[in-house]
Design an enzyme around this catalytic site. Sequence first.
Site, PDB file in Angstrom:
ATOM      1  N   LEU A 100      51.187 -31.423   2.823  1.00 24.23           N
ATOM      2  CA  LEU A 100      51.194 -32.275   2.244  1.00 24.23           C
ATOM      3  C   LEU A 100      50.576 -33.683   3.399  1.00 24.23           C
ATOM      4  CD1 LEU A 100      54.952 -31.715   0.231  1.00 24.23           C
ATOM      5  CD2 LEU A 100      53.189 -31.749  -0.701  1.00 24.23           C
ATOM      6  N   ASP A 101      50.221 -34.733   3.169  1.00 34.53           N
ATOM      7  CA  ASP A 101      49.593 -35.353   3.364  1.00 34.53           C
ATOM      8  C   ASP A 101      51.074 -36.341   4.568  1.00 34.53           C
ATOM      9  OD1 ASP A 101      47.080 -35.476   2.431  1.00 34.53           O
ATOM     10  OD2 ASP A 101      48.153 -36.928   1.167  1.00 34.53           O
TER      11      ASP A 101
END
Length: 239
Positions: A100-101
Amino acid sequence: MRLDRFLSLHGFSSRKQAKKIVRDGRIQIDGVVCMDYTRSIDGTNKVFFDGKEIENLPYVTLMMNKPEGYQSSMIDERYPSVMNLVPDQYRKRVRLVGRLDSDTTGLLLLTDNGILNSRLANPKHGVPKTYEVLVNHILRPDLAERCKEPLDIGRGEIAHVDELEVLDESHARITVHEGKYHEIKRIFGKFGYDVLELKRIRLGPLSLGDLEKGQCRLLTEEEYDSLLSLVRLAKKDLL
């Protein structure tokens, strides 16, 4: 797994320390003192250190509620690594399932089951991922209908939205299964929206539920079995 490796993965600082502990007769396996650090053990063995049982899981799979500002990496880089949030006894064992960013929150999986990890990451298995999205201005009423068609999101890539639901003027819930780079942001960007907040709430059969931000927990046996079933694995295949 060799006994010295098992011990080093369960909180002993190194294999050298683990070997000394074994040679000192402080380890029992299934009620018998073991002084051979090369011995192989599996998830059926009961292992004790100084009379206290060491948790012996054949595989460890964790769910994390990733907070904003942490990076999906194994080490600290531009942002602190999510590995800082993993309990000490599992940190050396597990690896990230996807990423996930740093500004994206929510459900992140970590596992030491390499076969499961590989299958979850492989687009051919089509693992659905559901996100809650906050955008910067009013969502158009026909957005869900327009997302039923394949979307050109640039760079020669086409995105396929499994489902999109407009929750209110600025919030939506979207499910995709391909996992392209910045896919959700690029889908909404195609329609002129900037994504202000992005949170993953489901991955396959798993739901984030009420897990606190920054916390981890082991999957239940039912959750783990449902994940194996999703990618067409059986426990007997992993022995």
